[in-house]
Design a protein around this motif. Sequence first.
Motif, PDB file in Angstrom:
ATOM      1  N   LEU B  99       0.881  -1.119   0.039  1.00 47.49           N
ATOM      2  CA  LEU B  99      -0.068  -0.025  -0.201  1.00 47.49           C
ATOM      3  C   LEU B  99       0.784   1.369  -0.029  1.00 47.49           C
ATOM      4  CD1 LEU B  99      -2.841  -0.772   2.675  1.00 47.49           C
ATOM      5  CD2 LEU B  99      -3.125  -0.085   0.098  1.00 47.49           C
ATOM      6  N   PRO B 100       0.321   2.191  -0.666  1.00 48.76           N
ATOM      7  CA  PRO B 100       1.245   3.525  -0.958  1.00 48.76           C
ATOM      8  C   PRO B 100       1.317   4.186   0.385  1.00 48.76           C
ATOM      9  CG  PRO B 100      -0.843   3.881  -1.819  1.00 48.76           C
ATOM     10  CD  PRO B 100      -0.923   2.324  -1.504  1.00 48.76           C
ATOM     11  N   GLU B 101       2.473   4.661   1.034  1.00 48.39           N
ATOM     12  CA  GLU B 101       2.622   5.639   1.964  1.00 48.39           C
ATOM     13  C   GLU B 101       2.827   7.076   1.659  1.00 48.39           C
ATOM     14  OE1 GLU B 101       5.359   3.845   4.950  1.00 48.39           O
ATOM     15  OE2 GLU B 101       4.956   1.991   4.462  1.00 48.39           O
ATOM     16  N   GLY B 102       2.962   7.265   0.243  1.00 48.45           N
ATOM     17  CA  GLY B 102       2.870   8.503   0.066  1.00 48.45           C
ATOM     18  C   GLY B 102       2.542   8.757  -1.555  1.00 48.45           C
ATOM     19  N   PHE B 104       0.199  10.836  -2.343  1.00 43.80           N
ATOM     20  CA  PHE B 104      -1.072  11.629  -2.298  1.00 43.80           C
ATOM     21  C   PHE B 104      -1.082  13.179  -2.566  1.00 43.80           C
ATOM     22  CE2 PHE B 104      -2.125   7.578  -0.390  1.00 43.80           C
ATOM     23  CZ  PHE B 104      -2.907   6.948  -1.254  1.00 43.80           C
TER      24      PHE B 104
END
Lengths: 110, 138
Positions: B99-102, B104
């Motif tokens: 899952l992306p943590e950045g 956005f």
Amino acid sequence: MDLSSTAQNDHLIVTVNAPRIDAAAAIQFKDAMRRVTAEGPDHVILDLGQVDFVDSSGLGAIVAAMKQIGPDRRLDLAALRPEVDKVFRLTRMDSVFVIHDRVEPAGPAD
Amino acid sequence: MVSPATDLAVRAMLADLRRWLAARADGAPLHSVELGVAEALNNITEHAYAGQAPGPVHLLAVLRPGRLKVRLQDHGAPLPGRVAPSGERPPTDPARDTLPEGGFGWFLIRDLANGVDYRRAGGVNRLMLTFCWPPAGG
């Protein structure tokens, strides 16, 4: 960052005692989450009821916290304020987390 | 206002902007403005001035009925390709470990602002964000 935690039945409720999870707080949040979730129940509920601002750094830190508690444990969110709920909806992260309207009050022990 | 591009200075700038706007504009989307400008300022802190001492960031806000323009200027590195990213939303359906943590930030800026204009000239980044709302009483 000021987090408090309470083991309740089979849950660990972690409450964020701060108004912002932003770029200035993201690393401290992740570190504090690692400390308070190191032990305890597998089901963790993050109470965001006092948080009125989460930016993309804060969102990333919450995702990181979910990953770091381990694959056999679960991190849910609770008590999102409208501004914070909006960030989760816009980014579709509301489909990744189970989100509870509120933190359930402690029930009678079984 | 002028501030160093640090996380804590960004927080203070956002609080000042929000207070300023709340006192002057009924019905302004305070949270959208704060979040959109926060993402732009975070990008300056994390990327434009990456690998160097935090430089200054200038914020100018111009309010008209139903419309706010926020101009941010810094003299850090230009945006890649000297264009503002299109801001696709990172996918949220992969496995939990990926899952992306950045990523956005630009998605949120594009979503929240009604207008985005980026120029690089003379070693200066200039980003203009426009926010619009229905005028009060209209």
